[in-house]
Design an enzyme around this catalytic site. Sequence first.
Site, PDB file in Angstrom:
ATOM      1  N   VAL A 114       5.899  68.569-121.732  1.00 21.13           N
ATOM      2  CA  VAL A 114       5.398  67.361-122.392  1.00 21.13           C
ATOM      3  C   VAL A 114       4.731  66.483-121.344  1.00 21.13           C
ATOM      4  O   VAL A 114       5.376  66.059-120.373  1.00 21.13           O
ATOM      5  CB  VAL A 114       6.551  66.582-123.073  1.00 21.13           C
ATOM      6  CG1 VAL A 114       5.995  65.341-123.764  1.00 21.13           C
ATOM      7  CG2 VAL A 114       7.324  67.464-124.039  1.00 21.13           C
ATOM      8  N   LYS A 115       3.449  66.194-121.571  1.00 18.80           N
ATOM      9  CA  LYS A 115       2.728  65.352-120.611  1.00 18.80           C
ATOM     10  C   LYS A 115       2.894  63.876-120.961  1.00 18.80           C
ATOM     11  O   LYS A 115       2.554  63.441-122.056  1.00 18.80           O
ATOM     12  CB  LYS A 115       1.236  65.701-120.618  1.00 18.80           C
ATOM     13  CG  LYS A 115       0.946  66.988-119.880  1.00 18.80           C
ATOM     14  CD  LYS A 115      -0.522  67.311-119.915  1.00 18.80           C
ATOM     15  CE  LYS A 115      -1.331  66.376-119.048  1.00 18.80           C
ATOM     16  NZ  LYS A 115      -2.786  66.673-119.197  1.00 18.80           N
ATOM     17  N   ILE A 116       3.435  63.156-120.000  1.00 19.88           N
ATOM     18  CA  ILE A 116       3.614  61.703-120.155  1.00 19.88           C
ATOM     19  C   ILE A 116       2.820  61.033-119.036  1.00 19.88           C
ATOM     20  O   ILE A 116       3.009  61.366-117.857  1.00 19.88           O
ATOM     21  CB  ILE A 116       5.113  61.296-119.993  1.00 19.88           C
ATOM     22  CG1 ILE A 116       6.030  62.080-120.952  1.00 19.88           C
ATOM     23  CG2 ILE A 116       5.302  59.785-120.140  1.00 19.88           C
ATOM     24  CD1 ILE A 116       6.063  61.600-122.373  1.00 19.88           C
TER      25      ILE A 116
END
Length: 236
Positions: free
Chosen positions: A89-91
Amino acid sequence: MKNLNVQVFADGADIEQMKTAYQNQTVDGFTTNPSLMAKAGVEDYTAFAEAAVKAIPDASISFEVFGDDMETMEKEAAIIQSFGENVFVKIPVVNTKGESMIPLIKKLSEQDIKLNVTAVYTIEQVTEIVKAIKPGVETYVSVFAGRIADTGVDPMPLMRAAVKVCHEKEGVKLLWASCRELYNVIQADEIGCDIITCPGDVVKKIPNIGRDIDELSVDTVKGFAKDIQSSGLGIL
Ligand SMILES: O=C(CO)[C@@H](O)[C@H](O)[C@H](O)[C@H](O)COP(=O)(O)O
């Protein structure tokens, strides 16, 4: 071809290109971002992500949250994580207001969510991110080396320092983002960077690594000769 220690990922959002790269084993993983999805004409995020995970069932693939506040990002992270075991998950490290997303990064990491912390530009950010990660949880820290170079600044001192900081925490890998040319793969490899994500035109050049430079003069002139012939142009 030279043996590389750095893992090469493909940066894009074209499912057919991703599928081909996966089947031909030309790359070790995949990254996407909102801009690449817009460019590829993606109309439905979930349908795109599900198709991508179906095409790439067991290689690392990163999908980014779209929200701009921690509450929305947290909800999106749960959905993105559910797409598959191989999903990161890219944050972003900050939102569009410049507010730090570190509290959310810490919260998600404590839930064992594999993160790709993106839009990173300074060693202070790298240090803060690494501090927030739960030891042993697979995490990428994406430093945008190419965009730093686009400002006329050499990104190498930062990249070298970032390798050291990332490797102080079990599970954390440094990812070289915004790759500009094939030589960046060599640079990433030489400094011990774990991953470099490359656009399609750079991925295509990977087999050129280690090629004999002495051959290039004749190849270059052959290219000119071919174009002279097809253009029909002449001097005499
Ligand atoms: O996933 C990542 C980084 O984690 C990548 O998709 C990252 O967003 C891209 O490499 C960069 O946005 C590309 O930057 P640029 O080449 O458009 O300047």
